[in-house]
Motif scaffolding. Structure first.
Motif, PDB file in Angstrom:
ATOM      1  N   GLU A  30       0.849  -1.192   0.000  1.00 50.11           N
ATOM      2  CA  GLU A  30       0.000   0.000   0.000  1.00 50.11           C
ATOM      3  C   GLU A  30       0.889   1.248   0.000  1.00 50.11           C
ATOM      4  OE1 GLU A  30      -3.207   2.022   3.064  1.00 50.11           O
ATOM      5  OE2 GLU A  30      -2.766  -0.107   3.218  1.00 50.11           O
ATOM      6  N   HIS A  31       0.525   2.216  -0.832  1.00 52.97           N
ATOM      7  CA  HIS A  31       1.256   3.482  -0.890  1.00 52.97           C
ATOM      8  C   HIS A  31       0.281   4.628  -0.573  1.00 52.97           C
ATOM      9  CE1 HIS A  31       3.668   0.861  -3.498  1.00 52.97           C
ATOM     10  NE2 HIS A  31       4.695   1.585  -3.082  1.00 52.97           N
ATOM     11  N   THR A  32       0.713   5.556   0.255  1.00 50.11           N
ATOM     12  CA  THR A  32      -0.102   6.729   0.562  1.00 50.11           C
ATOM     13  C   THR A  32       0.783   7.972   0.559  1.00 50.11           C
ATOM     14  OG1 THR A  32       0.215   6.533   2.958  1.00 50.11           O
ATOM     15  CG2 THR A  32      -1.698   5.418   2.029  1.00 50.11           C
ATOM     16  N   ALA A  33       0.160   9.110   0.273  1.00 45.41           N
ATOM     17  CA  ALA A  33       0.868  10.392   0.318  1.00 45.41           C
ATOM     18  C   ALA A  33      -0.138  11.470   0.693  1.00 45.41           C
ATOM     19  CB  ALA A  33       1.504  10.709  -1.030  1.00 45.41           C
ATOM     20  N   SER A  34       0.335  12.463   1.409  1.00 42.18           N
ATOM     21  CA  SER A  34      -0.505  13.598   1.783  1.00 42.18           C
ATOM     22  C   SER A  34      -0.045  14.828   1.009  1.00 42.18           C
ATOM     23  CB  SER A  34      -0.380  13.877   3.284  1.00 42.18           C
ATOM     24  OG  SER A  34      -0.814  12.772   4.026  1.00 42.18           O
ATOM     25  N   SER A  41       3.753  15.615   1.089  1.00 38.63           N
ATOM     26  CA  SER A  41       4.511  15.247   2.292  1.00 38.63           C
ATOM     27  C   SER A  41       3.985  13.926   2.836  1.00 38.63           C
ATOM     28  CB  SER A  41       4.381  16.329   3.362  1.00 38.63           C
ATOM     29  OG  SER A  41       3.036  16.448   3.762  1.00 38.63           O
ATOM     30  N   ASP A  42       4.656  13.409   3.809  1.00 42.68           N
ATOM     31  CA  ASP A  42       4.237  12.191   4.507  1.00 42.68           C
ATOM     32  C   ASP A  42       3.947  11.043   3.532  1.00 42.68           C
ATOM     33  OD1 ASP A  42       3.738  10.682   6.769  1.00 42.68           O
ATOM     34  OD2 ASP A  42       1.618  11.200   6.821  1.00 42.68           O
ATOM     35  N   VAL A  43       4.943  10.686   2.726  1.00 43.28           N
ATOM     36  CA  VAL A  43       4.823   9.570   1.793  1.00 43.28           C
ATOM     37  C   VAL A  43       5.150   8.293   2.545  1.00 43.28           C
ATOM     38  CG1 VAL A  43       5.714   8.571  -0.349  1.00 43.28           C
ATOM     39  CG2 VAL A  43       5.462  11.056  -0.142  1.00 43.28           C
ATOM     40  N   ARG A  44       4.273   7.263   2.393  1.00 43.84           N
ATOM     41  CA  ARG A  44       4.460   6.011   3.126  1.00 43.84           C
ATOM     42  C   ARG A  44       4.247   4.812   2.211  1.00 43.84           C
ATOM     43  NH1 ARG A  44       2.016   6.631   9.108  1.00 43.84           N
ATOM     44  NH2 ARG A  44       2.463   8.834   9.381  1.00 43.84           N
ATOM     45  N   ARG A  45       4.975   3.773   2.525  1.00 48.23           N
ATOM     46  CA  ARG A  45       4.781   2.482   1.863  1.00 48.23           C
ATOM     47  C   ARG A  45       4.615   1.447   2.973  1.00 48.23           C
ATOM     48  NH1 ARG A  45       8.993  -0.951  -1.890  1.00 48.23           N
ATOM     49  NH2 ARG A  45       8.033  -2.949  -1.433  1.00 48.23           N
ATOM     50  N   ILE A  46       3.546   0.674   2.877  1.00 52.63           N
ATOM     51  CA  ILE A  46       3.260  -0.344   3.889  1.00 52.63           C
ATOM     52  C   ILE A  46       3.199  -1.702   3.197  1.00 52.63           C
ATOM     53  CG2 ILE A  46       1.613  -1.153   5.611  1.00 52.63           C
ATOM     54  CD1 ILE A  46       0.631   1.805   5.758  1.00 52.63           C
ATOM     55  N   ASP A  47       4.044  -2.629   3.641  1.00 56.41           N
ATOM     56  CA  ASP A  47       4.030  -4.008   3.151  1.00 56.41           C
ATOM     57  C   ASP A  47       3.519  -4.912   4.255  1.00 56.41           C
ATOM     58  OD1 ASP A  47       5.230  -3.828   0.515  1.00 56.41           O
ATOM     59  OD2 ASP A  47       7.101  -3.323   1.531  1.00 56.41           O
TER      60      ASP A  47
END
Length: 56
Positions: A30-34, A41-47
């Motif tokens: 899952e990839h998210t960004a604000s 900002s606040d870019v995340r990758r969740i495995d």
């Protein structure tokens, strides 16, 4: 998980006199960004990974 590992697990289940065996594997990415005021900002990758086994 390779095919031989799956075959070995299902063979082990069948020796336990079960009438149904299920092996479930999942891999989720899952990839998210604000974005605020045009700035990302606040870019995340969740495995996440999971494995489920069921014998009836």
């Amino acid at each position: 998980m390779d095919n031989n590992a799956v075959r070995e697990m299902l063979a082990a289940f069948s020796k336990r006199n079960g009438v149904f065996a299920q092996l479930y594997q999942e891999h989720r990415m899952e990839h998210t960004a604000s974005k605020s005021n045009g700035v990302i900002s606040d870019v995340r990758r969740i495995d996440s990974e999971g494995l489920g086994l069921m014998l009836i």
